[in-house]
Design a protein around this motif. Structure first.
Motif, PDB file in Angstrom:
ATOM      1  N   GLY A 174      -8.788   5.770 -12.159  1.00 48.95           N
ATOM      2  CA  GLY A 174      -8.979   4.579 -11.145  1.00 48.95           C
ATOM      3  C   GLY A 174      -7.280   4.843 -10.640  1.00 48.95           C
ATOM      4  N   TRP A 175      -7.009   3.869  -9.756  1.00 56.69           N
ATOM      5  CA  TRP A 175      -5.692   3.609  -9.073  1.00 56.69           C
ATOM      6  C   TRP A 175      -4.978   2.090  -9.529  1.00 56.69           C
ATOM      7  N   TYR A 181       1.029  -3.163  -3.416  1.00 59.42           N
ATOM      8  CA  TYR A 181       0.014  -2.424  -2.940  1.00 59.42           C
ATOM      9  C   TYR A 181       0.417  -1.040  -2.243  1.00 59.42           C
ATOM     10  N   ARG A 182       1.751  -1.143  -1.758  1.00 55.69           N
ATOM     11  CA  ARG A 182       2.413   0.137  -0.958  1.00 55.69           C
ATOM     12  C   ARG A 182       2.698   1.175  -1.836  1.00 55.69           C
ATOM     13  N   PHE A 183       2.679   1.149  -3.277  1.00 49.95           N
ATOM     14  CA  PHE A 183       2.936   2.113  -4.332  1.00 49.95           C
ATOM     15  C   PHE A 183       1.957   2.071  -5.277  1.00 49.95           C
TER      16      PHE A 183
END
Length: 257
Positions: A174-175, A181-183
């Motif tokens: 996953g992430w 949230y930009r990185f």
């Protein structure tokens, strides 16, 4: 060594219970825990190691050297010496393991096998004669609080190939929002935390009690990051030990070139 001395060493070996079923020169086998229920894992790992040796080191091995990290009582060190490696160094941190491995070495008459006592994290290449054609790291990293550091040590000792065998945990993918949230960063694998705090007295347990067990994905990625150019999960033979068959343990090889 005289026949009398050899017989006395065998008698000493047969008088205690071992983790491994060593076959002695007389043909007798050292007694193991329980009714031998752990023996299949040792034999499966030996089969897998033999397959790699046949592939990577065919022919005369007398000019080759190997290091067996966390050699325990010396099962795999003995296997390498019997397979023809010219010099094998077993490393372990526990007094009792060095004593047991010394007894087995002498009982088997394997003069090319030497022993060195050290914690893996304190080990330097010069302590074991530099870099080696083969480095083993079997049954170690899942008992450590710093498995990445141990893999760095293994890489520093490796001239050609390093083989790691370990328990593994289920992986996560996953992430992750990495601060914002930009990185966003992808997970490369995961670790499970195992508590061995109450088991540090045991000969097969952690010395600190805090254990970080990798997923397969984490192990492969870390081995690549610490400097192994090619990393592969090794195949398990038919009828092999159930944990290896069902991917709860793995054996992974990393090549320097």
């Amino acid at each position: 060594m005289s026949a009398t001395d050899s017989a006395a060493l065998e008698d000493r070996a047969l008088a205690k219970t071992w983790f491994y079923p060593f076959r002695l020169p007389s043909g007798r086998t050292t007694p193991t825990y329980g009714v031998g229920e752990l023996d299949p894992i040792h034999h499966t790992r030996s089969q897998m190691l033999d397959a790699l040796l046949a592939q990577e080191f065919p022919g005369d091995r007398s000019a080759l050297t190997a290091v067996d990290l966390a050699c325990h009582q010396g099962w795999f060190s003995a296997q390498l010496a019997q397979a023809g490696f010219g010099r094998v160094t077993g490393v372990d941190t526990r007094d009792e393991h060095i004593a047991d491995a010394t007894l087995i070495r002498d009982a088997l008459g394997l003069s090319q096998w030497q022993l060195h006592q050290s914690d893996v994290h304190a080990l330097q290449p010069q302590d074991v004669g530099g870099v080696h054609d083969l480095v083993l790291c079997f049954g170690l990293i899942y008992h450590l609080e710093n498995p990445v550091g141990a893999l760095r040590v293994a890489r520093s000792l490796t001239k050609r190939v390093c083989v790691v065998e370990t328990q593994v945990v289920p992986g996560m993918t996953g992430w992750v929002d990495y601060g914002s949230y930009r990185f966003v960063r992808p997970l490369k694998g995961s670790f499970g935390i195992i508590d061995e705090i109450d088991d540090t007295h045991g000969p097969e347990a952690s010395t600190t009690g805090i254990c970080l067990v990798p997923s397969v994905e984490a192990l492969v990625w870390i081995m690549q990051r610490v400097g192994f150019k090619r990393v592969e999960v090794l195949p398990v033979p038919a009828g092999g030990y159930e944990q290896l068959v069902h991917h709860k343990r793995v054996m992974v090889a990393g090549w320097v070139d």
